[in-house]
Design an enzyme around this catalytic site. Structure first.
Site, short mmCIF file in Angstrom:
data_model
loop_
_atom_site.label_atom_id
_atom_site.label_comp_id
_atom_site.label_asym_id
_atom_site.label_seq_id
_atom_site.Cartn_x
_atom_site.Cartn_y
_atom_site.Cartn_z
N ASN A 287 -1.63 -0.10 7.42
CA ASN A 287 -1.11 -1.44 7.74
C ASN A 287 -0.27 -2.05 6.61
OD1 ASN A 287 -3.09 -2.28 5.97
ND2 ASN A 287 -4.31 -3.33 7.51
N TYR B 188 -12.26 -3.14 -3.31
CA TYR B 188 -12.86 -3.12 -1.97
C TYR B 188 -14.38 -3.26 -2.00
CZ TYR B 188 -8.35 -1.75 0.03
OH TYR B 188 -7.05 -1.72 0.43
N GLU C 272 -8.88 -11.09 -7.49
CA GLU C 272 -8.01 -9.92 -7.37
C GLU C 272 -6.92 -9.92 -8.44
OE1 GLU C 272 -8.63 -9.06 -2.62
OE2 GLU C 272 -6.81 -10.14 -3.25
N LYS D 292 0.83 -1.20 0.00
CA LYS D 292 0.00 0.00 0.00
C LYS D 292 0.87 1.26 0.00
CE LYS D 292 -3.70 -2.38 2.51
NZ LYS D 292 -4.50 -2.38 3.75
N HIS E 140 -1.61 -5.56 1.53
CA HIS E 140 -2.83 -6.34 1.35
C HIS E 140 -2.44 -7.70 0.81
CE1 HIS E 140 -6.76 -7.67 -0.04
NE2 HIS E 140 -6.13 -8.06 -1.13
#
Length: 150
Positions: free
Chosen positions: A112, A49, A126, A9, A115
């Site tokens: 965080n 998402y 994905e 990310k 992913h």
């Protein structure tokens, strides 16, 4: 051979952790079959998402993933989906075990770092969303016989 989708990310990219994260997956023995750095469009973020669309944090997820460059990857190997999730650690870095990516480098749930697909079916969806078939390379590392029994 099983494949999973991994995305570093914007916070992971900005913090210079791309090389360390790739190193960990390579050291584990997984094979990198797709890699690109990109600025994520709002359309792609919303599709990625989509499962969270009705949740109150959906807008912030989309805003964050589109806020800076992302490194998208496809890794291949036996049990790679489950192993990658263990390597990544708990969603909340404060709960993540030391030795995991989030446990070693994460500080807050909203930042965080990474992913990883949570199931084989999710990984397939994905990967198809982030990569075209032409962007994935089928190859066998020379070290493969030293990693996996045939």
């Amino acid at each position: 051979m099983e494949r999973t989708f991994i995305a570093i990310k914007p916070d992971g990219v900005q913090r210079g952790l791309v090389g360390e994260i790739i190193r960990r997956f390579e050291a584990k023995g997984f094979t990198l079959v797709g890699l690109k750095m990109m600025q994520v469009s709002r359309e792609l973020a919303e599709k990625h998402y989509d499962v969270h669309r009705e949740r109150p944090f959906f807008p912030s997820l989309v805003a964050f993933i589109t806020s800076g460059p992302v490194v998208a990857m496809v890794w291949e190997g036996d049990g790679v989906v489950a192993a990658a999730r263990k390597m990544i650690g708990a969603t909340n870095p404060l709960s993540a075990e030391p030795g995991t990516i989030r446990g070693d480098f994460g500080i807050s749930i909203g930042r965080n770092l990474i992913h990883g697909s949570d199931a084989i079916e999710t990984a397939q969806r994905e990967i198809a969303l982030w990569f075209t078939p032409e962007e994935l390379v089928a190859w066998r590392p020379a070290v493969q016989p030293w990693l996996v029994e045939s």
